[in-house]
Motif scaffolding. Structure first.
Motif, mmCIF file in Angstrom:
data_model
loop_
_atom_site.group_PDB
_atom_site.id
_atom_site.type_symbol
_atom_site.label_atom_id
_atom_site.label_comp_id
_atom_site.label_asym_id
_atom_site.label_seq_id
_atom_site.Cartn_x
_atom_site.Cartn_y
_atom_site.Cartn_z
ATOM 1 N N UNK A 77 0.794 -1.224 0.000
ATOM 2 C CA UNK A 77 0.000 0.000 0.000
ATOM 3 C C UNK A 77 0.830 1.279 0.000
ATOM 4 N N UNK A 78 2.095 1.124 0.340
ATOM 5 C CA UNK A 78 2.943 2.303 0.421
ATOM 6 C C UNK A 78 2.682 3.046 1.713
ATOM 7 N N UNK A 79 3.628 3.854 2.201
ATOM 8 C CA UNK A 79 3.460 4.531 3.481
ATOM 9 C C UNK A 79 2.446 5.668 3.397
ATOM 10 N N UNK A 80 1.843 5.978 4.530
ATOM 11 C CA UNK A 80 1.034 7.177 4.734
ATOM 12 C C UNK A 80 -0.242 7.235 3.909
ATOM 13 N N UNK A 81 -0.736 6.120 3.429
ATOM 14 C CA UNK A 81 -2.086 6.140 2.891
ATOM 15 C C UNK A 81 -3.039 5.882 4.037
ATOM 16 N N UNK A 82 -4.219 6.466 3.956
ATOM 17 C CA UNK A 82 -5.165 6.366 5.054
ATOM 18 C C UNK A 82 -5.556 4.933 5.377
ATOM 19 N N UNK A 83 -5.473 4.060 4.409
ATOM 20 C CA UNK A 83 -5.931 2.695 4.627
ATOM 21 C C UNK A 83 -5.036 1.915 5.581
ATOM 22 N N UNK A 84 -3.790 2.391 5.734
ATOM 23 C CA UNK A 84 -2.823 1.669 6.567
ATOM 24 C C UNK A 84 -3.371 1.322 7.946
ATOM 25 N N UNK A 85 -3.991 2.321 8.596
ATOM 26 C CA UNK A 85 -4.408 2.133 9.983
ATOM 27 C C UNK A 85 -5.559 1.143 10.107
ATOM 28 N N UNK A 86 -6.230 0.901 9.015
ATOM 29 C CA UNK A 86 -7.348 -0.022 9.078
ATOM 30 C C UNK A 86 -6.875 -1.476 9.092
ATOM 31 N N UNK A 87 -5.620 -1.674 8.755
ATOM 32 C CA UNK A 87 -5.131 -3.057 8.724
ATOM 33 C C UNK A 87 -4.812 -3.521 10.146
ATOM 34 N N UNK A 88 -5.405 -4.601 10.591
ATOM 35 C CA UNK A 88 -5.260 -5.040 11.984
ATOM 36 C C UNK A 88 -3.801 -5.248 12.403
ATOM 37 N N UNK A 89 -3.016 -5.823 11.536
ATOM 38 C CA UNK A 89 -1.625 -6.099 11.892
ATOM 39 C C UNK A 89 -0.879 -4.802 12.176
ATOM 40 N N UNK A 90 -1.235 -3.737 11.465
ATOM 41 C CA UNK A 90 -0.532 -2.471 11.651
ATOM 42 C C UNK A 90 -1.015 -1.728 12.894
ATOM 43 N N UNK A 91 -2.250 -2.008 13.297
ATOM 44 C CA UNK A 91 -2.719 -1.358 14.523
ATOM 45 C C UNK A 91 -1.902 -1.815 15.725
ATOM 46 N N UNK A 92 -1.437 -3.036 15.638
ATOM 47 C CA UNK A 92 -0.602 -3.554 16.715
ATOM 48 C C UNK A 92 0.820 -3.013 16.632
ATOM 49 N N UNK A 93 1.192 -2.533 15.452
ATOM 50 C CA UNK A 93 2.549 -2.021 15.250
ATOM 51 C C UNK A 93 2.697 -0.675 15.951
ATOM 52 N N UNK A 94 3.689 -0.531 16.834
ATOM 53 C CA UNK A 94 3.867 0.761 17.508
ATOM 54 C C UNK A 94 4.339 1.834 16.524
ATOM 55 N N UNK A 95 4.057 3.097 16.871
ATOM 56 C CA UNK A 95 4.367 4.196 15.967
ATOM 57 C C UNK A 95 5.843 4.254 15.613
ATOM 58 N N UNK A 96 6.695 3.937 16.611
ATOM 59 C CA UNK A 96 8.127 4.053 16.334
ATOM 60 C C UNK A 96 8.580 3.000 15.331
ATOM 61 N N UNK A 97 7.845 1.901 15.281
ATOM 62 C CA UNK A 97 8.176 0.885 14.296
ATOM 63 C C UNK A 97 7.968 1.422 12.888
ATOM 64 N N UNK A 98 6.874 2.158 12.751
ATOM 65 C CA UNK A 98 6.563 2.761 11.455
ATOM 66 C C UNK A 98 7.647 3.756 11.043
ATOM 67 N N UNK A 99 7.991 4.621 12.016
ATOM 68 C CA UNK A 99 9.024 5.619 11.722
ATOM 69 C C UNK A 99 10.332 4.939 11.361
ATOM 70 N N UNK A 100 10.630 3.876 12.118
ATOM 71 C CA UNK A 100 11.864 3.137 11.858
ATOM 72 C C UNK A 100 11.889 2.636 10.419
#
Lengths: 269, 246
Positions: A19-42
């Motif tokens: 999906x690529x970073x920073x699309x709105x759909x990202x947060x809707x994915x359950x696996x990513x909701x568990x991912x902490x914010x710093x993981x994303x930044x990393x």
């Protein structure tokens, strides 16, 4: 725990790719909701750094120039922290000691060091203490300065850890005929270490960042090499962006490690 | 003088302004089971803790097996290795298994080999009735089991005296018996025991003598029979009444 987190992170990478970073759909994915914010930044910064270096000759050259600095920064952090761990343990034991001389010495050390800015302490150690000891090497002086500085903080961490162990533990050990030091070594400290592992990890991260202060006493670590590269090429944006990102990646990796330790120590007992 | 293994002479102990012990004298013979009773705050536990030097006395003398505990030159660790202590809250080492709890001091203090310590530990776990719990951590054991491990840990040092500080008062009722049974076995084997406890079943079955303490003083000392049937002091009567009626 380990077997759980591995497949999870693999999933995340594939999600990001899809999906690529920073699309709105990202947060809707359950696996990513568990991912902490710093993981994303990393992940995003890692991709950014790799991408920039791959496409731009400027970044490549800058990274090449900074590479030695990364090695020195890591060396400096590890060695200074090792020294701080030893000094901290001695200080912590002194702070809980009933012996007034040990207690006063430890307290004096903690109060003096904590009251002096780390940069001042580093310069003081490098130009006042180190010459007295005959230390010439810049990196060794920085290790000594950082170790002494962080030893005081770690001493308080150790003290808190030791004091968090119920008094009955020391009494039980002593009632079995152990000396004070035997009881400390075999009963109190093994339990205290578990308690203080997360704060010890956090202080390691803080120290890694503070190694940048060693650039002031001409240790060729990441920050100093960054400044040198800037002076050499006048590419401030590339240089300091890369310097900041490299520090960020290092601390994010470490804080992931600290979180992992936190989960392990609070879970199992 | 008889064959006294513990001798306490005119001991005073203060905690700040509070006088915890007031001129206490007591003598325990070899192989005797001495039970100390009294209301909370009467100094029972403090007296027990003075015997193995966990508390320092302000005045007076305590001699354990010929060694003056209260002398500054005495190596208190030597005395403690001969005096086992069992605590109200067990105080097991939570980071070690039951087996390692029992082995640790044997190896560190008695300098026994691992094999020797382990053999002894397994023997003792057998004796206290939980050989299958050797590899369990304290948090995985019930209160009664923890206290039995704690007794085994103290016994592993081959003590000449065992001190019990309210060993059953933190236990659920159904677990009290399993701990008392272990203590009764010990008493039958001739272990010298000083027990702070209000378990009257144990007192009747095992105690040779009893001491009633109140406000830091020994009020009365007698055999259990005498104390129960014919207490001499009013305070003793009142206290016995309050603990026997329920």
């Amino acid at each position: 725990m380990v077997s759980e987190s591995k497949p999870q992170s693999r999933e995340i990478v594939s999600d990001v790719q899809r999906w690529g970073p920073a699309t709105g759909r990202l947060l809707a994915i359950p696996a990513l909701e568990r991912l902490p914010w710093w993981g994303l930044i990393l992940i995003i910064s890692a991709i950014f750094v790799v991408y920039s270096v791959l496409v731009s000759a400027n970044y490549q050259e800058t990274l090449l120039f900074l590479a030695d600095g990364i090695v020195v920064t890591v060396q400096l952090s590890v060695l200074a922290y090792a020294l701080a761990l030893v000094l901290g343990l001695i200080t912590g034991l002194g702070r809980v000691s009933k012996n007034p001389i040990l207690y006063t010495m430890a307290t004096l050390y903690v109060e003096v060091i904590r009251g002096v800015p780390l940069l001042v302490l580093l310069i003081y150690v490098a130009f006042v203490v180190a010459p007295v000891l005959g230390l010439r090497d810049d990196t060794l002086r920085a290790i000594l300065g950082l170790g002494i500085g962080y030893g005081a903080y770690l001493g308080e961490v150790y003290r808190a850890g030791i004091e968090s162990i119920p008094r009955g533990q020391m009494e039980a050990a002593r009632s079995l005929g152990m000396t004070y030091l035997q009881a400390m070594r075999h009963v109190i400290l093994p339990q205290a270490i578990r308690v203080i592992l997360p704060p010890l990890g956090n202080d390691f991260i803080a120290m890694l960042k503070d190694t940048s202060l060693a650039s002031a006493i001409s240790v060729p670590e990441l920050m100093l090499l960054g400044r040198m590269n800037n002076a050499r090429t006048f590419r401030s944006f590339e240089t300091f962006t890369l310097v900041a990102l490299i520090y960020l990646v290092m601390t994010l990796i470490l804080s992931a490690g600290v979180r992992w330790i936190e989960r392990r120590t609070s879970g199992g007992r | 003088m008889g064959d006294s293994i513990i001798e306490i002479q005119n001991v005073d102990k203060h905690f700040g302004r509070l006088q915890a012990l007031n001129s206490v004298s007591m003598r325990v013979e070899r192989g005797e089971v001495m039970v100390i009773i009294g209301p909370s705050g009467s100094g029972k536990s403090t007296l027990l803790r003075c015997i193995n030097g966990l508390e320092h006395v302000d005045r007076g003398m305590i001699i354990v097996d010929g060694i003056p505990v209260t002398h500054k030159q005495t190596d208190i660790n030597k005395v403690r290795a001969e005096v086992g202590m069992v605590f109200q809250l067990f105080n097991l080492f939570p980071h070690l298994t039951a087996l390692d709890n029992i082995c640790l001091a044997q190896q560190v203090v008695r300098k026994r080999s691992r094999q020797e310590a382990e053999a002894k530990a397994r023997n003792l776990l057998d004796k206290v009735g939980i050989p299958e719990k050797a590899d369990s951590y304290p948090s995985q054991l019930s209160g009664g089991q923890q206290q039995r491990v704690a007794i085994a840990r103290a016994l592993a040092m081959d003590p000449k005296i065992m001190l019990f500080d309210e060993p059953t008062s933190a236990l659920d009722p159904e677990m009290i018996k399993e701990v008392l049974d272990v203590m009764l076995d010990l008493a039958r084997e001739g272990m010298t025991m000083v027990v702070v406890s209000h378990e009257m079943g144990f007192v009747r079955a095992a105690a040779n003598r009893m001491v009633f303490m109140d406000a830091g003083q020994i009020i009365e000392e007698a055999t259990p029979k005498e104390l129960f049937t014919n207490p001499k002091h009013e305070r003793t009567k009142l206290f016995l009444k309050s603990i026997l009626h329920h």
